[in-house]
Structure formats: C-alpha cells, structure tokens
Write an enzyme that holds these catalytic residues in place. Sequence first.
Site, PDB file in Angstrom:
ATOM      1  N   SER A 126       0.835  -1.203   0.000  1.00 43.10           N
ATOM      2  CA  SER A 126       0.000   0.000   0.000  1.00 43.10           C
ATOM      3  C   SER A 126       0.865   1.247   0.000  1.00 43.10           C
ATOM      4  CB  SER A 126      -0.849  -0.020   1.275  1.00 43.10           C
ATOM      5  OG  SER A 126      -1.485   1.224   1.458  1.00 43.10           O
ATOM      6  N   TYR A 150      -1.020  -0.721  10.782  1.00 44.10           N
ATOM      7  CA  TYR A 150      -1.373  -1.300   9.475  1.00 44.10           C
ATOM      8  C   TYR A 150      -0.242  -1.068   8.473  1.00 44.10           C
ATOM      9  CZ  TYR A 150      -3.413  -1.540   4.804  1.00 44.10           C
ATOM     10  OH  TYR A 150      -3.631  -1.815   3.471  1.00 44.10           O
ATOM     11  N   LYS A 154       2.466  -3.792   6.621  1.00 44.40           N
ATOM     12  CA  LYS A 154       2.732  -3.924   5.184  1.00 44.40           C
ATOM     13  C   LYS A 154       4.228  -3.780   4.899  1.00 44.40           C
ATOM     14  CE  LYS A 154      -1.310  -4.675   3.571  1.00 44.40           C
ATOM     15  NZ  LYS A 154      -1.629  -5.924   2.885  1.00 44.40           N
TER      16      LYS A 154
HETATM   17  P1  NAD Z   1     -10.925  -6.847   1.570  1.00 44.28           P
HETATM   18  O1  NAD Z   1     -11.106  -6.846   3.036  1.00 44.28           O
HETATM   19  O2  NAD Z   1     -12.115  -6.601   0.712  1.00 44.28           O
HETATM   20  O3  NAD Z   1     -10.269  -8.231   1.106  1.00 44.28           O
HETATM   21  C1  NAD Z   1      -9.401  -8.970   1.911  1.00 44.28           C
HETATM   22  C2  NAD Z   1      -9.894 -10.397   1.933  1.00 44.28           C
HETATM   23  O4  NAD Z   1      -9.015 -11.194   2.723  1.00 44.28           O
HETATM   24  C3  NAD Z   1     -11.286 -10.536   2.546  1.00 44.28           C
HETATM   25  O5  NAD Z   1     -12.108 -11.297   1.682  1.00 44.28           O
HETATM   26  C4  NAD Z   1     -11.039 -11.262   3.871  1.00 44.28           C
HETATM   27  O6  NAD Z   1     -12.135 -12.091   4.226  1.00 44.28           O
HETATM   28  C5  NAD Z   1      -9.774 -12.038   3.565  1.00 44.28           C
HETATM   29  N1  NAD Z   1      -8.929 -12.326   4.722  1.00 44.28           N
HETATM   30  C6  NAD Z   1      -8.506 -11.482   5.681  1.00 44.28           C
HETATM   31  N2  NAD Z   1      -7.694 -12.107   6.552  1.00 44.28           N
HETATM   32  C7  NAD Z   1      -7.599 -13.397   6.107  1.00 44.28           C
HETATM   33  C8  NAD Z   1      -6.901 -14.533   6.576  1.00 44.28           C
HETATM   34  N3  NAD Z   1      -6.141 -14.481   7.675  1.00 44.28           N
HETATM   35  N4  NAD Z   1      -7.030 -15.693   5.887  1.00 44.28           N
HETATM   36  C9  NAD Z   1      -7.806 -15.757   4.771  1.00 44.28           C
HETATM   37  N5  NAD Z   1      -8.500 -14.707   4.296  1.00 44.28           N
HETATM   38  C10 NAD Z   1      -8.390 -13.543   4.953  1.00 44.28           C
HETATM   39  O7  NAD Z   1      -9.773  -5.806   1.233  1.00 44.28           O
HETATM   40  P2  NAD Z   1      -9.256  -5.271  -0.169  1.00 44.28           P
HETATM   41  O8  NAD Z   1      -9.595  -3.832  -0.245  1.00 44.28           O
HETATM   42  O9  NAD Z   1      -9.659  -6.170  -1.252  1.00 44.28           O
HETATM   43  O10 NAD Z   1      -7.691  -5.377   0.070  1.00 44.28           O
HETATM   44  C11 NAD Z   1      -6.923  -6.470  -0.371  1.00 44.28           C
HETATM   45  C12 NAD Z   1      -5.478  -6.273   0.042  1.00 44.28           C
HETATM   46  O11 NAD Z   1      -5.007  -5.041  -0.506  1.00 44.28           O
HETATM   47  C13 NAD Z   1      -5.285  -6.164   1.545  1.00 44.28           C
HETATM   48  O12 NAD Z   1      -4.093  -6.849   1.883  1.00 44.28           O
HETATM   49  C14 NAD Z   1      -5.136  -4.684   1.778  1.00 44.28           C
HETATM   50  O13 NAD Z   1      -4.356  -4.412   2.908  1.00 44.28           O
HETATM   51  C15 NAD Z   1      -4.456  -4.229   0.515  1.00 44.28           C
HETATM   52  N6  NAD Z   1      -4.708  -2.814   0.195  1.00 44.28           N
HETATM   53  C16 NAD Z   1      -5.991  -2.369   0.143  1.00 44.28           C
HETATM   54  C17 NAD Z   1      -6.228  -1.027  -0.113  1.00 44.28           C
HETATM   55  C18 NAD Z   1      -7.637  -0.493  -0.136  1.00 44.28           C
HETATM   56  O14 NAD Z   1      -7.828   0.696   0.047  1.00 44.28           O
HETATM   57  N7  NAD Z   1      -8.652  -1.293  -0.395  1.00 44.28           N
HETATM   58  C19 NAD Z   1      -5.156  -0.145  -0.332  1.00 44.28           C
HETATM   59  C20 NAD Z   1      -3.867  -0.659  -0.305  1.00 44.28           C
HETATM   60  C21 NAD Z   1      -3.658  -1.998  -0.031  1.00 44.28           C
HETATM   61  C1  UD1 Z   2      -7.027   5.721   3.814  1.00 45.44           C
HETATM   62  C2  UD1 Z   2      -6.069   5.004   4.737  1.00 45.44           C
HETATM   63  C3  UD1 Z   2      -4.929   4.408   3.927  1.00 45.44           C
HETATM   64  C4  UD1 Z   2      -5.432   3.551   2.787  1.00 45.44           C
HETATM   65  C5  UD1 Z   2      -6.346   4.412   1.921  1.00 45.44           C
HETATM   66  C6  UD1 Z   2      -6.904   3.680   0.728  1.00 45.44           C
HETATM   67  C7  UD1 Z   2      -6.187   6.254   6.820  1.00 45.44           C
HETATM   68  C8  UD1 Z   2      -5.465   7.156   7.761  1.00 45.44           C
HETATM   69  N1  UD1 Z   2      -5.538   5.925   5.708  1.00 45.44           N
HETATM   70  O1  UD1 Z   2      -6.363   6.850   3.346  1.00 45.44           O
HETATM   71  O2  UD1 Z   2      -4.104   3.632   4.739  1.00 45.44           O
HETATM   72  O3  UD1 Z   2      -4.342   3.084   2.006  1.00 45.44           O
HETATM   73  O4  UD1 Z   2      -7.420   4.888   2.739  1.00 45.44           O
HETATM   74  O5  UD1 Z   2      -7.906   2.811   1.080  1.00 45.44           O
HETATM   75  O6  UD1 Z   2      -7.289   5.813   7.080  1.00 45.44           O
HETATM   76  N2  UD1 Z   2     -12.594  12.207   3.342  1.00 45.44           N
HETATM   77  C9  UD1 Z   2     -13.595  13.128   3.644  1.00 45.44           C
HETATM   78  N3  UD1 Z   2     -14.723  12.653   4.244  1.00 45.44           N
HETATM   79  C10 UD1 Z   2     -14.923  11.331   4.543  1.00 45.44           C
HETATM   80  C11 UD1 Z   2     -13.897  10.407   4.223  1.00 45.44           C
HETATM   81  C12 UD1 Z   2     -12.746  10.882   3.616  1.00 45.44           C
HETATM   82  O7  UD1 Z   2     -13.470  14.307   3.403  1.00 45.44           O
HETATM   83  O8  UD1 Z   2     -15.971  10.994   5.110  1.00 45.44           O
HETATM   84  C13 UD1 Z   2     -11.372  12.704   2.684  1.00 45.44           C
HETATM   85  C14 UD1 Z   2     -10.111  12.437   3.486  1.00 45.44           C
HETATM   86  O9  UD1 Z   2      -9.886  13.468   4.403  1.00 45.44           O
HETATM   87  C15 UD1 Z   2      -9.076  12.365   2.360  1.00 45.44           C
HETATM   88  C16 UD1 Z   2      -9.862  11.766   1.179  1.00 45.44           C
HETATM   89  O10 UD1 Z   2     -11.230  11.985   1.470  1.00 45.44           O
HETATM   90  O11 UD1 Z   2      -8.660  13.657   1.999  1.00 45.44           O
HETATM   91  C17 UD1 Z   2      -9.646  10.271   1.006  1.00 45.44           C
HETATM   92  O12 UD1 Z   2      -9.883   9.611   2.235  1.00 45.44           O
HETATM   93  P1  UD1 Z   2      -9.853   8.010   2.354  1.00 45.44           P
HETATM   94  O13 UD1 Z   2     -10.728   7.408   1.322  1.00 45.44           O
HETATM   95  O14 UD1 Z   2     -10.102   7.663   3.782  1.00 45.44           O
HETATM   96  O15 UD1 Z   2      -8.363   7.609   1.933  1.00 45.44           O
HETATM   97  P2  UD1 Z   2      -6.946   8.046   2.551  1.00 45.44           P
HETATM   98  O16 UD1 Z   2      -7.102   9.181   3.465  1.00 45.44           O
HETATM   99  O17 UD1 Z   2      -6.015   8.207   1.414  1.00 45.44           O
END
Ligand code: NAD
Ligand code: UD1
Length: 343
Positions: A126, A150, A154
């Site tokens: 991430s 978190y 990572k």
């Molecule tokens: P998500 O929660 O929708 O998907 C994660 C999946 O992993 C879920 O289906 C959950 O049930 C499963 N899971 C969790 N722990 C597990 C375990 N111990 N064993 C088996 N299954 C397990 O999240 P996502 O948004 O799809 O994210 C996927 C990956 O990408 C994560 O590792 C997350 O940290 C990373 N990531 C997500 C974002 C984001 O904003 N969505 C941003 C950067 C990185």
């Molecule tokens: C969050 C996570 C980050 C993760 C990323 C993508 C935190 C501190 N960081 O960051 O680890 O990788 O999501 O999933 O949680 N905002 C509003 N109103 C709201 C919600 C958000 O104004 O109700 C604004 C926030 O202030 C920010 C932008 O929208 O400026 C995006 O917010 P968000 O979607 O939470 O993502 P990140 O802040 O980038």
Amino acid sequence: MDNLILVTGGAGFIGSHTCVALSAAGYRPLILDNLNNSDVRVLERLAKITGRPPSFIKGDVRDRTLLDRIFREHNISGVMHFAGLKAVGDSVTDPILYYGNNVTGALVLAEAMQAAAVKTLIFSSSATVYGTPERSPIPESAPCRPANPYGRSKRMVEQMLADLQHSQPDWRISLLRYFNPVGAHQSGLIGEHPLGNPNNLMPLVSQVAVGVRDQLAVHGNDYPTHDGTGIRDYVHVMDLAEGHVAALRHAASGPGLVTLNLSTGQGASVLDVVKAFERASGQRIAYEVGPRRPGDVAAYWGDPSLAQVTLGWRARRGMDQMCADTWRWQQQNPQGYESDGAL
Ligand code: NAD
Ligand code: UD1
C-alpha cells in the site's frame, strides 16, 4: 496445467476483481479466503461474469496444514496474496490482530510456498508505507515511514519478502503499492461492500447518492490545495486487477524482486470526487465541511512510471468511469451481495 493461481483474499474487493482479470487472461484462480470481510455470494457473481465458478476454499492463510494440503493437491504456479486486514483505525486499537493477520499470514504463506517450491508471489502492499511523503508524485525510492500499525505491517512484509528474494534469488516477487482503489467491475455485479461503517471517501459518497446517508462530512477545506480539500490518487480497481496480471506475466520473464506503485499519477480532491460522482449519478451529493481528520495528509499521488516501464501497464480508467462504475454497483446492490436485483 501451469496456469492455476492461488488468490488469498480472493473473495474481497480487490481480489475478486483480480479473479475476473485473471480469468480473462487465461489463468484459473483458486480462492482461499476465511470470509472475515467478504461474502461467499461473490462467487456466483464471479461465475456470472466469467462463465465459470472460481474454485474456492474457505480457510485461513495462517493455517499451515491447510496451505500444505492446497499446494500438495493443486498444481499451483503462482500466488497473489491479498488476504489481510486493512482498517487503519482498528490497527491502532488492536495491533496484535493486525500483525497476526498481515505479518504472520504472509510468513506462513511464504514458508508453505518454499516447502512446495512455488516461488512466484505478488503481494498487496500500500501507498500507506510511505507515511507522510516529502513530495508528490511519490517514487518507489521515497523513504518508507509508515505512521500506523497497518502501514508497518505492510512494510514488514515487504522487507521480509525482499530478504527472502535476496537469500534465494530464484524467487519472483512483486510488491505492489496500491494508491486509493475505487470503482467496480463495469457489469455492476461485483464491487466494494464495506462491512460496518466505511471510512473511505468513495463508499461514503456513493451511500449519500443512493440515499443510505444524508450527507458527506468533508474533512477540512483549509488544506493548501486548489479547493482546500484533501487530494489523493484514486485508481480504478479493474486497472489494479490488470496490473496484477501484468505483474504475473512479468514474473514469468525471470526471477527477481520488483517494488511498484500502482497509481494513476494524478490527484483528485474530495470536491473533485463529489462533482464527478454527481455527474455520473445525476444525484446531488449533500456535504458539510467539518474539521480536518487527525493524521490526514493534505495531498499525495504516486509516480506510476516505473510500473509503466517494468510491466507495460498503466491505469486507463479516469475518475468519471470510477464514479460511473461505483454508482452502477451501488444502485444495483444497495445491500451489497445480499441484493439479488443484479442476478
Ligand atoms: P478486503 O477486506 O475486501 O479483502 C481482503 C480479503 O481477505 C477478505 O475477503 C477477507 O475475508 C480475507 N482475509 C482477511 N484475513 C484473512 C486470513 N487471515 N485468511 C484468509 N483470508 C483472509 O480488502 P481489499 O480492499 O480487497 O484489500 C486487499 C489487500 O489489498 C489487503 O491486503 C489490503 O491491505 C491491501 N490494500 C488495500 C487497499 C484499499 O484501500 N482497499 C489499499 C492498499 C492496499
Ligand atoms: C485511507 C487510509 C490508507 C489507505 C487508503 C486507501 C487512513 C489514515 N488511511 O487513506 O491507509 O491506504 O485509505 O484505502 O485511514 N474524506 C472526507 N470525508 C470522509 C472520508 C474521507 O473528506 O468521510 C477525505 C479524506 O480526508 C481524504 C480523502 O477523502 O482527503 C480520502 O480519504 P480516504 O478514502 O479515507 O483515503 P486516505 O485518506 O487516502
């Protein structure tokens, strides 16, 4: 057959979309997921999109016995490791839960892969590993100073996998740093359905548009940005999914370790997103400006050029499509996978 890919966390948001991209590219996904943050009904949606139900095993990535059995019984050529926990606030409240799932999960997986001699791994990292960046666009060479458990979980996995690849150079490892994943598959059949109360902007905006929420709280409009609201690099989840397929193809070209941003290289402010969503949905998004959210960074976006050069991949879908696809999913599935209207 050498095209079977183990997809841990494949029932989740990004994993499920990546299963679609894998199928389209001729790979067969085998999903391992404990369903702790997902719904088993995603599988029938995937079947509808791809024409074939994905193989699915319900289980935990920390279960070494299960992993050994999976590697023994299936001819797996590579692994995409999405399984993990991702709520920043929860990671501060319960860091052990986060290190257990995210770090131990990756460690047990790497051990099992090593034992099975499966050495192709794509890991969901991430942009949060950068912490508060010194400048944007952020290159992969920027210092990593994650600001919460978190992000540290990572970064620890990134370091562990880099050490592994250094000690055993025949591994093929991709560390993919996602910026802000949003959007949904264009069919409207799969998308993000946050359990509990979402904190991320796009799910909240779409809930306001569909009427589940009255208004959006904008977290501050006094940042040094063009309209005072926070700027992020939103990337369409199908672009991310295709980035994973590109990483898999790249891994086939030879061993090594790559660390890559998956980003668009462009920032959008909170109000830019609100306006784009209004255009896409035809709905007015009511909002109220409140105080800044503690710990928020004013603006950052990623430099995607290394991913372009290395993988031949770039994000193709813009903000209007991110909003249109989110809206289609939200409208067709107001209760997420509990909704049956789309089937
Ligand atoms: P998500 O929660 O929708 O998907 C994660 C999946 O992993 C879920 O289906 C959950 O049930 C499963 N899971 C969790 N722990 C597990 C375990 N111990 N064993 C088996 N299954 C397990 O999240 P996502 O948004 O799809 O994210 C996927 C990956 O990408 C994560 O590792 C997350 O940290 C990373 N990531 C997500 C974002 C984001 O904003 N969505 C941003 C950067 C990185
Ligand atoms: C969050 C996570 C980050 C993760 C990323 C993508 C935190 C501190 N960081 O960051 O680890 O990788 O999501 O999933 O949680 N905002 C509003 N109103 C709201 C919600 C958000 O104004 O109700 C604004 C926030 O202030 C920010 C932008 O929208 O400026 C995006 O917010 P968000 O979607 O939470 O993502 P990140 O802040 O980038």
